[in-house]
Design a protein around this motif. Structure first.
Motif, short mmCIF file in Angstrom:
data_model
loop_
_atom_site.label_atom_id
_atom_site.label_comp_id
_atom_site.label_asym_id
_atom_site.label_seq_id
_atom_site.Cartn_x
_atom_site.Cartn_y
_atom_site.Cartn_z
N SER A 8 17.94 -31.63 45.82
CA SER A 8 18.07 -30.35 45.14
C SER A 8 17.03 -29.38 45.69
O SER A 8 16.06 -29.77 46.33
CB SER A 8 17.86 -30.52 43.63
OG SER A 8 16.56 -30.99 43.36
N SER A 9 17.25 -28.09 45.45
CA SER A 9 16.33 -27.07 45.90
C SER A 9 16.19 -26.00 44.83
O SER A 9 17.12 -25.78 44.04
CB SER A 9 16.83 -26.42 47.20
OG SER A 9 16.84 -27.35 48.26
N PRO A 10 15.07 -25.29 44.78
CA PRO A 10 14.92 -24.19 43.84
C PRO A 10 15.92 -23.08 44.14
O PRO A 10 16.40 -22.96 45.27
CB PRO A 10 13.49 -23.72 44.08
CG PRO A 10 12.80 -24.87 44.74
CD PRO A 10 13.85 -25.53 45.56
N PRO A 11 16.23 -22.24 43.17
CA PRO A 11 17.10 -21.08 43.43
C PRO A 11 16.48 -20.22 44.53
O PRO A 11 15.27 -20.01 44.56
CB PRO A 11 17.11 -20.34 42.10
CG PRO A 11 16.74 -21.37 41.08
CD PRO A 11 15.80 -22.31 41.76
N GLY A 12 17.30 -19.76 45.45
CA GLY A 12 16.81 -18.92 46.53
C GLY A 12 16.40 -19.69 47.77
O GLY A 12 16.00 -19.08 48.77
N ILE A 13 16.49 -21.02 47.74
CA ILE A 13 16.18 -21.82 48.91
C ILE A 13 17.43 -22.61 49.27
O ILE A 13 17.86 -23.50 48.55
CB ILE A 13 15.00 -22.77 48.66
CG1 ILE A 13 13.74 -21.95 48.33
CG2 ILE A 13 14.75 -23.65 49.88
CD1 ILE A 13 12.53 -22.79 48.03
N ASP A 14 18.03 -22.29 50.41
CA ASP A 14 19.28 -22.90 50.83
C ASP A 14 19.07 -23.55 52.19
O ASP A 14 18.71 -22.88 53.15
CB ASP A 14 20.39 -21.83 50.90
CG ASP A 14 21.75 -22.42 51.23
OD1 ASP A 14 21.88 -23.66 51.16
OD2 ASP A 14 22.67 -21.66 51.55
N GLY A 15 19.32 -24.83 52.26
CA GLY A 15 19.12 -25.53 53.52
C GLY A 15 17.68 -25.52 53.97
O GLY A 15 17.40 -25.57 55.17
N GLY A 16 16.75 -25.44 53.02
CA GLY A 16 15.33 -25.43 53.34
C GLY A 16 14.78 -24.07 53.71
O GLY A 16 13.59 -23.93 53.98
N ILE A 17 15.63 -23.03 53.73
CA ILE A 17 15.21 -21.68 54.11
C ILE A 17 15.27 -20.77 52.88
O ILE A 17 16.23 -20.80 52.12
CB ILE A 17 16.09 -21.10 55.23
CG1 ILE A 17 16.09 -22.04 56.44
CG2 ILE A 17 15.61 -19.71 55.62
CD1 ILE A 17 14.72 -22.27 57.05
N ALA A 18 14.26 -19.93 52.70
CA ALA A 18 14.16 -19.08 51.52
C ALA A 18 14.86 -17.74 51.75
O ALA A 18 14.74 -17.13 52.81
CB ALA A 18 12.70 -18.84 51.16
N LEU A 48 15.15 -15.54 45.66
CA LEU A 48 13.99 -16.29 45.17
C LEU A 48 13.17 -15.46 44.19
O LEU A 48 12.74 -15.96 43.15
CB LEU A 48 13.13 -16.72 46.35
CG LEU A 48 11.86 -17.51 46.01
CD1 LEU A 48 12.19 -18.76 45.20
CD2 LEU A 48 11.10 -17.88 47.28
N VAL A 49 12.94 -14.20 44.50
CA VAL A 49 12.14 -13.35 43.60
C VAL A 49 12.87 -13.12 42.29
O VAL A 49 12.24 -13.09 41.22
CB VAL A 49 11.79 -12.02 44.29
CG1 VAL A 49 11.22 -11.01 43.28
CG2 VAL A 49 10.78 -12.26 45.40
N ARG A 50 14.19 -12.99 42.32
CA ARG A 50 14.93 -12.85 41.06
C ARG A 50 14.79 -14.10 40.20
O ARG A 50 14.62 -14.01 38.98
CB ARG A 50 16.41 -12.57 41.37
CG ARG A 50 16.68 -11.15 41.87
CD ARG A 50 18.12 -10.98 42.28
NE ARG A 50 18.40 -9.63 42.73
CZ ARG A 50 19.50 -9.25 43.35
NH1 ARG A 50 20.46 -10.16 43.58
NH2 ARG A 50 19.68 -7.99 43.73
#
Length: 255
Positions: free
Chosen positions: A35-45, A50-52
């Motif tokens: 899993s990844s935090p919102p705003g990080i897709d495929g390891g790229i921010a 992300l700020v939202r």
């Protein structure tokens, strides 16, 4: 104009504590995570997404945020300047903010208090007070305009995932991309930046420094821009109303 860039360190805050990310992710507790935090897709921010998510993570809670930015130059006649901002935002929408600007001429400070609908700002050097009408949005409330801009000027990728409560994602970038997309024309450009993000997308700490060096007929000219952002505390945050907020009648307008 040539530019050179250097980054300092990462400010890390997790579970109400402030810490530092080391020089490299070596030795950190890294675990596999699909899993990844919102705003990080495929390891790229993605800076905007992300700020939202970062702003949404503060819904229903109080927060204390500190930011700083500075610019330095060896060029004669170019004034150096630093700005420090401390913001206290309560869960009910009340805001207190102190901004300190330091230049060669000295230090100036302004304090803003806002109840969510109307605010009063006081300039300490002159004693002047102005009203600030209208609500304060999340960008101002959580001081994220510069954070989003810096996140948008590099390709931030995940370099470590630290196990814990909450899980922390360490992002890093070493290549600077100007907002207009044009490459910087400089003899030396160095950029290094890191961010620490939780599973919810909250950016608990961010540090970046951009330095450039140009050699021309005037000699060696160096420029440095730096920025830091950190979440100092979340939870129950009291924002008392200063006495001087009653000095300005409602009909006075900002500015």
């Amino acid at each position: 104009m040539s530019w050179r860039l250097v980054l300092v360190a990462v400010v890390v805050l997790a579970s109400g504590c402030v810490g530092l990310i080391g020089e490299s992710p070596d030795g950190t507790s890294v675990r596999d995570d699909t899993s990844s935090p919102p705003g990080i897709d495929g390891g790229i921010a993605n800076a905007t997404t992300l700020v939202r998510a970062h702003q949404r993570s503060f819904a229903g809670t109080g927060v204390v945020v500190e930011t700083s930015r500075a610019r330095r130059s060896t060029v004669s006649g170019v004034g150096n300047q630093s700005t420090r901002t401390r913001t206290r935002a309560s869960a009910n929408g009340t805001l207190w903010q102190r901004r300190t600007v330091e230049t060669i001429d000295g230090e100036q400070q302004a304090v803003l208090w806002h109840d969510g609908e109307r605010g009063v700002r006081r300039f300490d050097d002159t004693g002047r007070t102005d009203t600030v009408n209208g609500p304060v949005g999340p960008t101002r409330r959580y001081q994220t305009a510069d954070l989003r801009r810096w996140l948008a000027t590099g390709e931030y990728g995940v370099v470590a995932v630290e196990a814990g409560e909450p899980t922390r994602y360490v992002l890093s970038a070493t290549t600077y991309t100007p907002p207009d997309g044009d490459p910087l024309e400089a003899d030396t450009v160095r950029y290094d930046a890191r961010a620490v993000v939780t599973e919810s997308g909250r950016v608990t700490g961010f540090t970046a420094t951009l330095s450039t060096v140009e050699r021309n007929k005037w000699g060696r000219q160096a420029w440095t821009a730096s920025y830091t952002y950190r979440v100092v505390r979340t939870g129950s945050v009291a924002v008392p109303r200063p006495e001087w907020t009653g000095d300005v009648p409602p009909e006075v307008r900002d500015g």
